[in-house]
Design a protein around this motif. Structure first.
Motif, PDB file in Angstrom:
ATOM      1  N   MET A   1       0.852  -1.171   0.000  1.00  0.00           N
ATOM      2  CA  MET A   1       0.000   0.000   0.000  1.00  0.00           C
ATOM      3  C   MET A   1       0.901   1.238   0.000  1.00  0.00           C
ATOM      4  O   MET A   1       1.643   1.462   0.920  1.00  0.00           O
ATOM      5  N   SER A   2       0.847   1.994  -1.059  1.00  0.00           N
ATOM      6  CA  SER A   2       1.678   3.192  -1.141  1.00  0.00           C
ATOM      7  C   SER A   2       0.810   4.416  -1.356  1.00  0.00           C
ATOM      8  O   SER A   2       0.619   4.865  -2.470  1.00  0.00           O
ATOM      9  N   ASN A   3       0.265   4.940  -0.270  1.00  0.00           N
ATOM     10  CA  ASN A   3      -0.438   6.206  -0.344  1.00  0.00           C
ATOM     11  C   ASN A   3      -0.037   7.024   0.876  1.00  0.00           C
ATOM     12  O   ASN A   3       0.557   6.515   1.823  1.00  0.00           O
ATOM     13  N   MET A   4      -0.349   8.298   0.832  1.00  0.00           N
ATOM     14  CA  MET A   4       0.105   9.194   1.890  1.00  0.00           C
ATOM     15  C   MET A   4      -0.424   8.787   3.263  1.00  0.00           C
ATOM     16  O   MET A   4       0.286   8.883   4.265  1.00  0.00           O
ATOM     17  N   ALA A   5      -1.645   8.290   3.332  1.00  0.00           N
ATOM     18  CA  ALA A   5      -2.212   7.878   4.621  1.00  0.00           C
ATOM     19  C   ALA A   5      -1.376   6.762   5.251  1.00  0.00           C
ATOM     20  O   ALA A   5      -1.161   6.742   6.471  1.00  0.00           O
ATOM     21  N   HIS A   6      -0.900   5.842   4.430  1.00  0.00           N
ATOM     22  CA  HIS A   6      -0.056   4.747   4.910  1.00  0.00           C
ATOM     23  C   HIS A   6       1.218   5.287   5.558  1.00  0.00           C
ATOM     24  O   HIS A   6       1.584   4.892   6.662  1.00  0.00           O
ATOM     25  N   CYS A  71      14.471   3.187   1.992  1.00  0.00           N
ATOM     26  CA  CYS A  71      15.688   2.423   1.741  1.00  0.00           C
ATOM     27  C   CYS A  71      16.721   3.420   1.232  1.00  0.00           C
ATOM     28  O   CYS A  71      16.378   4.435   0.628  1.00  0.00           O
ATOM     29  N   ARG A  72      17.990   3.106   1.446  1.00  0.00           N
ATOM     30  CA  ARG A  72      19.072   3.974   0.995  1.00  0.00           C
ATOM     31  C   ARG A  72      20.147   3.100   0.378  1.00  0.00           C
ATOM     32  O   ARG A  72      20.548   2.103   0.980  1.00  0.00           O
ATOM     33  N   VAL A  73      20.592   3.470  -0.811  1.00  0.00           N
ATOM     34  CA  VAL A  73      21.673   2.720  -1.459  1.00  0.00           C
ATOM     35  C   VAL A  73      22.741   3.684  -1.966  1.00  0.00           C
ATOM     36  O   VAL A  73      22.484   4.864  -2.197  1.00  0.00           O
ATOM     37  N   ASP A  74      23.909   3.130  -2.153  1.00  0.00           N
ATOM     38  CA  ASP A  74      25.039   3.852  -2.740  1.00  0.00           C
ATOM     39  C   ASP A  74      25.298   3.183  -4.083  1.00  0.00           C
ATOM     40  O   ASP A  74      26.174   2.338  -4.209  1.00  0.00           O
ATOM     41  N   ARG A  75      24.490   3.525  -5.101  1.00  0.00           N
ATOM     42  CA  ARG A  75      24.536   2.822  -6.390  1.00  0.00           C
ATOM     43  C   ARG A  75      25.897   2.895  -7.056  1.00  0.00           C
ATOM     44  O   ARG A  75      26.312   1.960  -7.709  1.00  0.00           O
ATOM     45  N   GLU A  76      26.578   4.013  -6.916  1.00  0.00           N
ATOM     46  CA  GLU A  76      27.871   4.185  -7.579  1.00  0.00           C
ATOM     47  C   GLU A  76      29.033   3.820  -6.666  1.00  0.00           C
ATOM     48  O   GLU A  76      30.183   3.942  -7.057  1.00  0.00           O
ATOM     49  N   ASN A  77      28.714   3.409  -5.423  1.00  0.00           N
ATOM     50  CA  ASN A  77      29.732   3.081  -4.430  1.00  0.00           C
ATOM     51  C   ASN A  77      30.685   4.256  -4.216  1.00  0.00           C
ATOM     52  O   ASN A  77      31.891   4.102  -4.156  1.00  0.00           O
ATOM     53  N   ASN A  78      30.091   5.474  -4.118  1.00  0.00           N
ATOM     54  CA  ASN A  78      30.889   6.689  -3.958  1.00  0.00           C
ATOM     55  C   ASN A  78      30.377   7.575  -2.813  1.00  0.00           C
ATOM     56  O   ASN A  78      30.650   8.759  -2.777  1.00  0.00           O
ATOM     57  N   SER A  79      29.610   6.996  -1.915  1.00  0.00           N
ATOM     58  CA  SER A  79      29.047   7.688  -0.749  1.00  0.00           C
ATOM     59  C   SER A  79      28.030   8.767  -1.110  1.00  0.00           C
ATOM     60  O   SER A  79      27.793   9.684  -0.336  1.00  0.00           O
ATOM     61  N   VAL A  80      27.449   8.688  -2.299  1.00  0.00           N
ATOM     62  CA  VAL A  80      26.324   9.551  -2.667  1.00  0.00           C
ATOM     63  C   VAL A  80      25.089   8.659  -2.618  1.00  0.00           C
ATOM     64  O   VAL A  80      24.907   7.799  -3.473  1.00  0.00           O
ATOM     65  N   ASN A  86      10.386   2.471   1.314  1.00  0.00           N
ATOM     66  CA  ASN A  86      10.582   1.081   1.703  1.00  0.00           C
ATOM     67  C   ASN A  86       9.236   0.361   1.753  1.00  0.00           C
ATOM     68  O   ASN A  86       8.559   0.378   2.771  1.00  0.00           O
ATOM     69  N   ASP A  87       8.877  -0.261   0.651  1.00  0.00           N
ATOM     70  CA  ASP A  87       7.624  -1.010   0.571  1.00  0.00           C
ATOM     71  C   ASP A  87       7.800  -2.479   0.946  1.00  0.00           C
ATOM     72  O   ASP A  87       6.839  -3.238   0.914  1.00  0.00           O
ATOM     73  N   GLU A  88       9.014  -2.868   1.251  1.00  0.00           N
ATOM     74  CA  GLU A  88       9.294  -4.270   1.562  1.00  0.00           C
ATOM     75  C   GLU A  88       8.903  -4.572   3.010  1.00  0.00           C
ATOM     76  O   GLU A  88       9.303  -3.856   3.916  1.00  0.00           O
ATOM     77  N   PRO A  89       8.140  -5.631   3.220  1.00  0.00           N
ATOM     78  CA  PRO A  89       7.706  -5.941   4.584  1.00  0.00           C
ATOM     79  C   PRO A  89       8.797  -6.586   5.439  1.00  0.00           C
ATOM     80  O   PRO A  89       8.662  -6.651   6.654  1.00  0.00           O
ATOM     81  N   HIS A  90       9.879  -7.047   4.824  1.00  0.00           N
ATOM     82  CA  HIS A  90      10.923  -7.758   5.561  1.00  0.00           C
ATOM     83  C   HIS A  90      12.242  -7.006   5.485  1.00  0.00           C
ATOM     84  O   HIS A  90      12.501  -6.268   4.535  1.00  0.00           O
ATOM     85  N   HIS A  91      13.078  -7.254   6.490  1.00  0.00           N
ATOM     86  CA  HIS A  91      14.435  -6.714   6.486  1.00  0.00           C
ATOM     87  C   HIS A  91      15.138  -7.204   5.225  1.00  0.00           C
ATOM     88  O   HIS A  91      15.041  -8.375   4.875  1.00  0.00           O
ATOM     89  N   HIS A  92      15.823  -6.318   4.546  1.00  0.00           N
ATOM     90  CA  HIS A  92      16.492  -6.714   3.307  1.00  0.00           C
ATOM     91  C   HIS A  92      17.675  -5.791   3.029  1.00  0.00           C
ATOM     92  O   HIS A  92      17.831  -4.747   3.654  1.00  0.00           O
ATOM     93  N   HIS A  93      18.478  -6.217   2.099  1.00  0.00           N
ATOM     94  CA  HIS A  93      19.607  -5.430   1.609  1.00  0.00           C
ATOM     95  C   HIS A  93      19.406  -5.294   0.103  1.00  0.00           C
ATOM     96  O   HIS A  93      18.315  -5.557  -0.400  1.00  0.00           O
ATOM     97  N   HIS A  94      20.456  -4.906  -0.620  1.00  0.00           N
ATOM     98  CA  HIS A  94      20.243  -4.619  -2.041  1.00  0.00           C
ATOM     99  C   HIS A  94      21.347  -5.189  -2.926  1.00  0.00           C
ATOM    100  O   HIS A  94      22.510  -5.220  -2.559  1.00  0.00           O
ATOM    101  N   LEU A  95      20.910  -5.621  -4.113  1.00  0.00           N
ATOM    102  CA  LEU A  95      21.778  -6.082  -5.185  1.00  0.00           C
ATOM    103  C   LEU A  95      21.724  -4.986  -6.245  1.00  0.00           C
ATOM    104  O   LEU A  95      20.643  -4.629  -6.719  1.00  0.00           O
ATOM    105  N   ILE A  96      22.892  -4.423  -6.586  1.00  0.00           N
ATOM    106  CA  ILE A  96      22.958  -3.235  -7.436  1.00  0.00           C
ATOM    107  C   ILE A  96      23.778  -3.527  -8.684  1.00  0.00           C
ATOM    108  O   ILE A  96      24.914  -4.008  -8.594  1.00  0.00           O
ATOM    109  N   CYS A  97      23.211  -3.219  -9.858  1.00  0.00           N
ATOM    110  CA  CYS A  97      23.932  -3.410 -11.115  1.00  0.00           C
ATOM    111  C   CYS A  97      24.912  -2.258 -11.313  1.00  0.00           C
ATOM    112  O   CYS A  97      24.525  -1.088 -11.296  1.00  0.00           O
TER     113      CYS A  97
END
Length: 143
Positions: A1-6, A71-80, A86-97
């Motif tokens: 559910m992705s709406n402002m009330a949520h 969620c927060r990622v460093d896609r370029e691996n440069n600290s930006v 975060n719509d994921e109901p479970h604790h998770h990490h990320h796989l980045i291309c």
């Protein structure tokens, strides 16, 4: 559910208000199709709301991340860092291309593989775990 009330309900459950700035930030994130940096979000919001300064955007993104709403990622691996709701109901990490920057949730946590006794002298643990590689599409482009 992705709406402002949520998102407002989640903030209230954590003891925080939906301020005018947080509302604008969350509305902008709800409209995003991709991850966004604090700088890009500030530019986007600043066009219609010049009173919003960068530090307000950055502080709110970091607070929403700390509360688990983003969620927060460093896609370029440069600290930006780039952020997404975060719509994921479970604790998770990320796989980045590394090629196209595509991000997928990764349902593995190295902390869960450790003996809890290894952390007995620590509190408020935080785990940052990102895996970088090439997606199928980017792999095909280079082979």
């Amino acid at each position: 559910m992705s709406n402002m009330a949520h998102w407002e309900r989640l903030l209230k459950e954590k003891g925080y208000r939906l301020t005018a700035s947080r509302r604008l930030i969350l509305e902008a994130l709800l409209a995003q199709d991709d991850w966004v940096s604090a700088s890009a979000l500030h530019q986007q919001l600043g066009a219609a709301h010049p009173e919003i300064i960068f530090s307000t955007v950055f502080r709110n993104l970091e607070k929403l991340y700390a509360l688990g709403l983003l969620c927060r990622v460093d896609r370029e691996n440069n600290s930006v860092f780039e952020y997404s709701l975060n719509d994921e109901p479970h604790h998770h990490h990320h796989l980045i291309c590394r090629g196209c920057g595509h991000v997928e949730p990764l349902y593995f946590c190295p902390l869960e593989q450790q003996n809890p006794q290894a952390f007995k002298n620590y509190s408020a643990l935080e785990c940052k775990f990102e895996v970088y590689g090439l997606c199928k599409s980017c792999t095909r482009k280079i082979t």
